[in-house]
Design a protein around this motif. Sequence first.
Motif, PDB file in Angstrom:
ATOM      1  N   ASN A   1     -35.913  25.051  32.537  1.00 53.11           N
ATOM      2  CA  ASN A   1     -34.606  25.725  32.463  1.00 53.11           C
ATOM      3  C   ASN A   1     -33.533  24.757  32.967  1.00 53.11           C
ATOM      4  O   ASN A   1     -33.426  24.526  34.168  1.00 53.11           O
TER       5      ASN A   1
ATOM      6  N   GLY B   1     -34.647  22.686  38.644  1.00 54.24           N
ATOM      7  CA  GLY B   1     -34.195  21.336  39.028  1.00 54.24           C
ATOM      8  C   GLY B   1     -35.111  20.218  38.552  1.00 54.24           C
ATOM      9  O   GLY B   1     -34.639  19.191  38.036  1.00 54.24           O
TER      10      GLY B   1
ATOM     11  N   GLU C   1     -40.049  34.931  39.892  1.00 55.12           N
ATOM     12  CA  GLU C   1     -39.250  33.923  40.582  1.00 55.12           C
ATOM     13  C   GLU C   1     -38.646  34.531  41.853  1.00 55.12           C
ATOM     14  O   GLU C   1     -37.598  35.197  41.785  1.00 55.12           O
TER      15      GLU C   1
ATOM     16  N   GLY D   1     -34.272  26.811  43.700  1.00 56.71           N
ATOM     17  CA  GLY D   1     -33.339  25.740  44.053  1.00 56.71           C
ATOM     18  C   GLY D   1     -33.271  25.440  45.540  1.00 56.71           C
ATOM     19  O   GLY D   1     -32.368  24.740  45.997  1.00 56.71           O
TER      20      GLY D   1
ATOM     21  N   GLU E   1     -29.877  34.134  38.594  1.00 55.95           N
ATOM     22  CA  GLU E   1     -28.486  33.660  38.685  1.00 55.95           C
ATOM     23  C   GLU E   1     -27.558  34.545  37.862  1.00 55.95           C
ATOM     24  O   GLU E   1     -26.410  34.769  38.236  1.00 55.95           O
TER      25      GLU E   1
ATOM     26  N   LYS F   1     -30.360  25.131  32.968  1.00 48.52           N
ATOM     27  CA  LYS F   1     -29.158  25.798  33.495  1.00 48.52           C
ATOM     28  C   LYS F   1     -27.912  25.159  32.865  1.00 48.52           C
ATOM     29  O   LYS F   1     -27.947  24.773  31.709  1.00 48.52           O
TER      30      LYS F   1
ATOM     31  N   LEU G   1     -42.047  28.062  35.432  1.00 50.30           N
ATOM     32  CA  LEU G   1     -40.663  27.990  34.972  1.00 50.30           C
ATOM     33  C   LEU G   1     -39.966  27.047  35.954  1.00 50.30           C
ATOM     34  O   LEU G   1     -39.901  27.323  37.149  1.00 50.30           O
ATOM     35  N   VAL G   2     -39.493  25.936  35.427  1.00 49.84           N
ATOM     36  CA  VAL G   2     -39.021  24.845  36.285  1.00 49.84           C
ATOM     37  C   VAL G   2     -37.515  24.664  36.104  1.00 49.84           C
ATOM     38  O   VAL G   2     -37.043  24.516  34.975  1.00 49.84           O
TER      39      VAL G   2
ATOM     40  N   GLY H   1     -41.979  30.715  39.057  1.00 47.26           N
ATOM     41  CA  GLY H   1     -40.830  29.807  39.134  1.00 47.26           C
ATOM     42  C   GLY H   1     -40.234  29.836  40.522  1.00 47.26           C
ATOM     43  O   GLY H   1     -40.201  30.894  41.182  1.00 47.26           O
ATOM     44  N   GLY H   2     -39.719  28.682  40.963  1.00 50.32           N
ATOM     45  CA  GLY H   2     -39.105  28.585  42.291  1.00 50.32           C
ATOM     46  C   GLY H   2     -39.541  27.287  42.945  1.00 50.32           C
ATOM     47  O   GLY H   2     -40.628  27.206  43.502  1.00 50.32           O
ATOM     48  N   SER H   3     -38.681  26.243  42.775  1.00 49.41           N
ATOM     49  CA  SER H   3     -38.946  24.930  43.382  1.00 49.41           C
ATOM     50  C   SER H   3     -40.300  24.340  42.978  1.00 49.41           C
ATOM     51  O   SER H   3     -40.994  23.709  43.790  1.00 49.41           O
ATOM     52  N   VAL H   4     -40.661  24.529  41.715  1.00 52.10           N
ATOM     53  CA  VAL H   4     -41.878  23.881  41.203  1.00 52.10           C
ATOM     54  C   VAL H   4     -41.600  22.386  41.071  1.00 52.10           C
ATOM     55  O   VAL H   4     -40.511  21.977  40.648  1.00 52.10           O
TER      56      VAL H   4
ATOM     57  N   HIS I   1     -32.392  36.241  34.355  1.00 54.74           N
ATOM     58  CA  HIS I   1     -32.546  35.211  35.386  1.00 54.74           C
ATOM     59  C   HIS I   1     -31.743  35.638  36.614  1.00 54.74           C
ATOM     60  O   HIS I   1     -30.663  36.214  36.494  1.00 54.74           O
TER      61      HIS I   1
END
Length: 255
Positions: free
Chosen positions: A9, A235, A167, A173, A97, A11, A232-233, A211-214, A95
């Motif tokens: 992702n 950054g 997530e 992030g 966000e 973003k 789900l990646v 997902g989450g800081s992978v 998502h």
Amino acid sequence: MRNRLVAGNWKMNKTPAQTDVFINRFLELVDSNHAAEILLLPPFTSLDWAGKLLAAVGISLGAQDLYFEPGGPFTGEISTEMLLACHCSYVLVGHSERRTILNENETLVNRKVLAATASGIRPILCVGETLTEHQQRKARERICFQLEHGLAGMDQQDAASVVIAYEPLWAIGTGETASAQAAQETINMIRKWLAVAYDDSLSRRIRILYGGSVNPENTAALLDQPDIDGVLVGGASLSPETFAQIANCAGQSAT
Ligand code: PEP
């Protein structure tokens, strides 16, 4: 057997020119016979270009959002027809966000999930608890609420095309990841919820991502868990080098 899915992702990052650079470099680095499905989720403005580059190389394309109406006076919005014209086969829905910054509520998320499925695009429904909910041990309650509303009105056949992404908001992030075991427990809980809401067969078929800081260091442990079907990646998907490491790791552990 559920096929692994590694989704990036981006973003609000990367112009079409930067998308071109990323994809060309990524293709040099990713295993050519990768066993996991790889999915890129660029911003709307890069979808057309990415779709042309990816069509021939077996990498899937998706969007980060959609609008549920087919067309008309909805300034700034994007329809499923427009996404299909760019060769999108997936779309992120709900998502965190968008839920927190843009105030998307459960009704809107549900309409988007239904519209995506009706058009033949697979929605990736994002669910997850806030830090406060996590600390107050209310994650389960929050996630079940999001599943119940997000999937409302979906029959068995439509639900089978949905991907769920768990997530936790406190991990997005932040560099903090849920431990592989904690992610497995929550994702197993989601699978059990699906078995009750639908049945065992659907619960076993549906893909659920974490997902989450992978990053390349934690991917293998997450994917070793029996109920985690992919990642789900955010950054770490912006660099072709890092994202290729994650995709290659997922491909290896998938075989
Ligand atoms: C995301 O935004 O979906 C995400 C998981 O971001 P990050 O990997 O940067 O935590």
